[in-house]
Design an enzyme around this catalytic site. Structure first.
Site: not given
Ligand code: NAD
Length: 485
Positions: A24, A150, A176, A229, A247, A281, A459
């Site tokens: 981290s 975030n 992570e 994702t 989300e 987001c 949520e």
């Molecule tokens: P990400 O999609 O890369 O990862 C999100 C989570 O999913 C991480 O914990 C990651 O390890 C996990 N993950 C990745 N691949 C997976 C799989 N195949 N199966 C299960 N889990 C998996 O997103 P990020 O880069 O961490 O966050 C940024 C994104 O999140 C942006 O697109 C943002 O808009 C979105 N976001 C949405 C909200 C909302 O409430 N709508 C809030 C915050 C962030």
């Protein structure tokens, strides 16, 4: 920083050093603040088994008893606000002036508000010809939460609070990039009196998230993350007919009419693009401004944007810290270049700040582009950094059509002094949440979530209870059984 162990399972810290080691990193300094291990299959099995056991016990408690635990947890989170805010700032790079008021505070709000929902959980009674029926909300079982980087403790709390209020247990996998604060939430819930195993934290990358999403004991998956994702996690959840909340990301419009309070609209646009260094987001990254006020809007926006202080996120005077990582900065700078090369006008920012204070972190200037058109890359794709696109429009009808011309549908905003127009436009915008004369406020009392590619499920608000429970109907006959046999 001393972290007792990577995971939190069955009421205590747990470690399995066979798991892939990962760091981290403090995004402001590049320093490693903790080294953890991703969950092995053995860790995942322990967490799921503990959650299953705890859930059975928890579901047998009276709702008011469950409520008491959540309420105590919210008190503990508020008591520890400053330490939690500092941890969040170290892990995410977000300015301490934000994390002190927004992150654990929002988590505590969720725990408190859903404790009241737990105590008030009830069904309906339906009179029938010869008897009646009643409905009750039952827990789903073991819920899996998967977080983005975030808003780490807020995301963990927004998922845990309604899940636990409904009588479920949770296994949570933080991003992570930001693994630390969810462990503190687990400590708090245990201290508040939750049964061991009710809230577990397992660390890891996408593969751990995928293993949790397809686990036989998983009844529901709630993901906060990107659209790609979301597609994978939703498909994995569907394979076992599991419940799902998604989300996901957005490219939300904010519409500023000529009769709007200009300073308010500019303030809303800045908060909706620069808060958390733009990594939100629901940000209103497409700011549509009516032509008659466009130049006045841009002039004041540039003036105000230049007053934003970048710097050490632990300094209470700092407005904006760095982005989460160097990789994220590369991505954001790619979009800045795309904006320039596709013909957008750079009004302010666009660069990397110079000087020793910025040398080690993924800093980037708050950036405003004008003359942005609907087909430009910066108007179509989620950037997830402090980059605002300003687009000009003439009429209400035109701007609604253009605002809705996106596969996303998370949020939207409208600034106007005309009450009827405010409601009319909010009505027409395709988004899960619309703000009139404000932007990006997410109090726990109101449902939050997206439509279209931005996901589904909600949520917060009472609506969240529906997504962490299932309805049972019981029909009661008061007459004789009328059988022809
Ligand atoms: P990400 O999609 O890369 O990862 C999100 C989570 O999913 C991480 O914990 C990651 O390890 C996990 N993950 C990745 N691949 C997976 C799989 N195949 N199966 C299960 N889990 C998996 O997103 P990020 O880069 O961490 O966050 C940024 C994104 O999140 C942006 O697109 C943002 O808009 C979105 N976001 C949405 C909200 C909302 O409430 N709508 C809030 C915050 C962030």
């Amino acid at each position: 920083m001393h972290v007792q162990a990577s995971h939190f399972i069955d009421g205590d810290y747990a470690e399995d050093t066979d798991g892939r080691a990962f760091d981290s990193i403090n995004p402001a300094t590049g320093e490693v603040i903790a080294t953890l291990h991703a969950a092995t299959p053995a860790i995942i099995e322990r967490a799921m088994a503990a959650a299953e056991r705890a859930q059975r016990e928890w579901a047998s408690w009276l709702p008011v008893e469950r409520a008491r635990v959540l309420r105590r947890a919210s008190d503990l989170m508020r008591e520890r606000n400053d330490a939690l805010a500092k941890l969040e700032t170290l892990d995410t790079g977000k300015a301490i002036q934000e994390t002190l008021v927004a992150d654990p505070a929002s988590g505590a709000d969720a725990l408190e508000w859903f404790s009241a929902q737990a105590a008030g959980l009830s069904g309906e009674s339906v009179p029938l010809a010869e008897g009646f029926a009643y409905t009750k909300r039952e827990p789903l079982g073991v819920c899996v939460g998967i977080g983005a980087w975030n808003y780490p403790i807020q995301i963990a709390s927004w998922k845990a609070a309604p899940a636990l209020a409904c009588g479920n247990a949770m296994v949570f996998k933080p991003s992570e990039m930001t693994p630390l604060s969810a462990l503190k939430l687990a400590e708090i819930l245990m201290e508040a009196g939750a049964p061991k195993g009710l809230f577990n934290v397992v660390q890891g990358f996408g593969d751990v998230g995928a293993a949790l999403s397809t686990h036989a004991k998983t009844a529901k998956v709630s993901l906060t993350g990107s659209v790609p994702t979301g597609g994978k996690v939703y498909a994995a959840a569907a394979s076992g007919m599991r419940h799902a909340t998604m989300e996901l990301g957005g490219k939300s419009p904010m519409v500023v009419f000529e009769d709007a309070d200009l300073e308010d609209a500019i303030g809303g646009a800045m908060l909706g693009n620069f808060y958390s260094t733009g990594q939100i987001c629901s940000n209103g990254t497409r700011v549509f401004v009516q032509k008659s006020i466009l130049e006045a809007f841009l002039t004041r926006l540039a003036e105000r944007t230049k007053t934003i202080r970048l710097g050490d996120p632990l300094d209470p005077e700092t407005h904006l810290g760095p982005l989460i990582s160097e990789e994220q900065r590369r991505k954001v700078l790619f979009y800045v270049e795309a904006g320039k090369s596709e013909g957008a006008r750079l009004v302010t920012g666009g660069g990397v700040p110079e000087g020793e204070a910025f040398a080690k972190g993924a800093y980037i200037e708050p950036t405003v582009f004008a003359d942005v058109t609907d087909d430009m890359t910066i108007a179509r794709e989620e950037i997830f950094g402090p980059v605002m696109s300003v687009l000009a429009f003439d009429t209400e009808e035109e701007v609604i059509a253009r605002a809705n011309d996106t596969p996303f549908g998370l949020a939207a905003g409208v600034f106007t002094r005309d009450l009827a127009r405010g409601h009319r436009v909010a009505d027409a915008l395709e988004a899960g949440i619309c703000w009139i004369n404000t932007y990006n406020l997410t109090p726990v009392e109101i449902p939050f979530g997206g439509v279209k590619q931005s996901g589904f499920g909600r949520e917060n608000g009472r609506a969240a209870m529906e997504f962490y429970s299932q309805l049972k109907t019981v029909q009661v006959a008061l007459g004789k059984v009328d059988s022809p046999y």
